[in-house]
Write an enzyme that holds these catalytic residues in place. Structure first.
Site, PDB file in Angstrom:
ATOM      1  N   HIS A 124      -3.682  -5.077  -0.175  1.00  0.00           N
ATOM      2  CA  HIS A 124      -3.179  -5.495   1.223  1.00  0.00           C
ATOM      3  C   HIS A 124      -3.179  -6.981   0.672  1.00  0.00           C
ATOM      4  O   HIS A 124      -4.409  -7.601   1.375  1.00  0.00           O
ATOM      5  CB  HIS A 124      -4.158  -5.193   2.419  1.00  0.00           C
ATOM      6  CG  HIS A 124      -3.782  -3.508   2.624  1.00  0.00           C
ATOM      7  ND1 HIS A 124      -2.967  -3.212   3.686  1.00  0.00           N
ATOM      8  CD2 HIS A 124      -4.471  -2.440   2.265  1.00  0.00           C
ATOM      9  CE1 HIS A 124      -2.870  -1.731   3.772  1.00  0.00           C
ATOM     10  NE2 HIS A 124      -3.885  -1.533   2.878  1.00  0.00           N
ATOM     11  N   GLU A 157      -2.272  -9.010   3.132  1.00  0.00           N
ATOM     12  CA  GLU A 157      -2.463  -9.527   4.403  1.00  0.00           C
ATOM     13  C   GLU A 157      -3.777  -9.500   4.887  1.00  0.00           C
ATOM     14  O   GLU A 157      -4.412  -9.960   5.860  1.00  0.00           O
ATOM     15  CB  GLU A 157      -1.434  -8.695   5.444  1.00  0.00           C
ATOM     16  CG  GLU A 157      -2.077  -7.215   5.868  1.00  0.00           C
ATOM     17  CD  GLU A 157      -1.894  -5.997   4.811  1.00  0.00           C
ATOM     18  OE1 GLU A 157      -1.407  -6.638   3.644  1.00  0.00           O
ATOM     19  OE2 GLU A 157      -2.016  -4.966   5.161  1.00  0.00           O
ATOM     20  N   CYS A 159       0.980  -1.221   0.043  1.00  0.00           N
ATOM     21  CA  CYS A 159      -0.008   0.076  -0.085  1.00  0.00           C
ATOM     22  C   CYS A 159       0.903   1.244  -0.072  1.00  0.00           C
ATOM     23  O   CYS A 159       1.510   1.646  -1.046  1.00  0.00           O
ATOM     24  CB  CYS A 159      -0.941  -0.048   0.941  1.00  0.00           C
ATOM     25  SG  CYS A 159      -2.459   1.065   1.071  1.00  0.00           S
TER      26      CYS A 159
END
Lengths: 258, 212
Positions: free
Chosen positions: B191, B193, B83
């Site tokens: 993202h 994650e 990001c």
């Protein structure tokens, strides 16, 4: 075209998922970690936790819940309820939350929203707006901000307030109709549309979902970017996947795993 | 073999805990780095980041992270910016004002073009596409086309050279840079994650680069 998000919401009281009708008459709906895991498996786009714990002794419970969920559920997590200071924001982000929802504190101290967005970025600050219709029949529609679970009026016009919060850096608006919350008769579409049209940030519609068509209505008629619901998912009336399939059939773009 | 140590830069910006959790879940040994000298040990580096470009790069400079990051990138160890962390890899950013970035990938970071009625930030799960003429092999595989990943951003990178663009996604119908690579330096605007099972799969492949 953008995919519309479905966000199951977990009201958490002292470490348990609960759900009330118009913020009273609470029903137990399970362990937050288990519930979050199930929603993740069903394809939820995000999960929102609202800490409704009344006692300050139990405040740390939500931090542990977030820590546990974040260590095994890898989708965006939002936490709201009792966020009053930048330390509160930091504590939630450190626990594994991706965004925090600021509600009452924004009303009593609007510059807190500014402070928080400057410090942590707009993308992780959601402003939660609880609104009730205050116009009578035949009058032009008008909604006002309420605090304390919908009990206290503030005199603030909901549309003006939403615009102001965005000018302070709010990255998203979580809009709850207090008239509809827990009623299962559908979103307040007039309110949703009014706020969606007034601001440039994404709007999450909340309050009143009872059927899958309500989700579709929130997106198409209310122009919401995301829809939030609790009861219909908690009590397994519908799975998130069923909701997404239905929305897709109705022409709403959603994220569906093949 | 021991789990590879993945340094997670902790410079006060970003959802570092989520990145830590995800690296741990895919078999890496995550380690928060809040001191520049920690960067030289460890097998790979992840630069997370949410927030604004100028204040993030200032924080990196003020804490003497810039040179160690550049050295690490030059050493060939895998680096992944996520990001804002990806945006910082570029020559410059235009958020609030023009600010120099790390300069690891030539290009600029500009606000997303919006049409009337558009939402900004762009908060959404979007499908990944390969740029025209590109066939994925490596960290992205051919069958990954159309996988959804999670974005939260208002700015997007414009690499000077199209060859640095690994994947795109669409905002208001227009493609923007979703993932970049220059040799051992990777960046994702999304993202991983927070992108569910597919995001973890990507992170696992990144962690596995260390073993290669």
């Amino acid at each position: 075209m953008l995919a519309k998000r479905i966000i199951p919401c977990l009201d958490v009281d002292a470490g348990r998922v609960v759900k009330g009708v118009k913020f009273v008459e609470i029903r137990d709906a399970g362990d937050p970690v288990e519930v979050a895991r199930r929603y993740n498996e069903e394809g939820a786009d995000e999960i929102t936790f609202l800490d409704i714990t009344a006692s300050s002794d139990d405040r740390d419970t939500i931090v542990h819940v977030v820590e546990q969920v974040a260590s095994e559920v890898f989708i965006p997590l939002t936490v709201g309820g009792g966020i009053r200071t930048t330390d509160d924001v930091r504590r939630m982000l450190n626990a594994g939350a991706d965004k925090v929802a600021i509600n009452t504190a924004a009303v009593f101290n609007p510059t807190f929203v500014q402070e928080a967005t400057e410090k942590f970025g707009s993308q992780c600050i959601v402003v939660a707006i609880d609104a009730k219709q205050v116009s009578g029949e035949g009058e032009p529609l008008k909604w006002e901000i309420f605090t304390h679970g919908g009990r206290k009026p503030t005199g603030l016009d909901a549309v003006d307030w939403a615009r102001r919060m965005v000018s302070y850096g709010a990255g998203e608006i979580l809009l709850t109709s207090m008239d509809r919350d827990g009623t299962k008769i559908g979103f307040d579409l007039g309110l949703t549309r009014a706020i969606s049209d007034a601001v440039t940030v994404p709007v999450i519609a909340s309050g009143g979902v009872g059927t899958l068509q309500h989700l579709v209505d929130g997106v198409i008629q209310g122009r919401a970017d995301a829809v939030l619901a609790a009861s219909i998912f908690h009590f397994a009336e519908y799975s998130i996947e069923e909701a997404k399939r239905y929305m897709m059939e109705q022409g709403v773009e959603v994220r569906l795993e093949s | 073999m021991n789990a590879p140590t993945i340094n997670v830069l902790n410079y006060g910006f970003g959802n570092v805990r989520s990145v830590w959790n995800a690296v741990s879940a895919v078999g890496g040994q995550p380690r928060f780095c809040d001191q520049p000298e920690q960067l030289s040990s460890g097998d790979a580096l992840i630069i997370p980041g949410v927030g604004a470009f100028p204040s993030a790069i200032k924080r990196l400079r003020d804490n003497d992270f810039v040179d160690p990051i550049l050295e690490l990138a030059a050493s060939g160890k895998p680096v992944l910016g996520i990001c804002l962390g990806m945006q910082l890899l570029f020559t410059s950013g235009n958020e609030h004002r023009k600010t120099d970035g790390l300069g690891l990938i030539p290009g600029r970071v500009l606000q997303l073009d919006t049409l009337p009625g558009a939402r900004l930030p762009n908060i959404d799960w979007l499908p990944l596409e390969p740029p025209q003429g590109v066939t994925w092999s490596g960290i992205l595989a051919k069958e990954d086309r159309g996988e959804f990943v999670y974005f939260v951003h208002s700015f997007a990178a414009h690499p000077d050279s199209a060859r640095h663009i690994v994947a795109t996604a669409r905002y208001q119908g227009q493609p923007f840079t979703a993932m970049v690579r220059d040799q051992n330096v990777w960046g994702t605007q999304f993202h991983p994650e927070k992108s569910g099972a597919f995001g973890l799969k990507l992170l696992k492949r990144f962690v596995n680069l260390v073993a290669c």
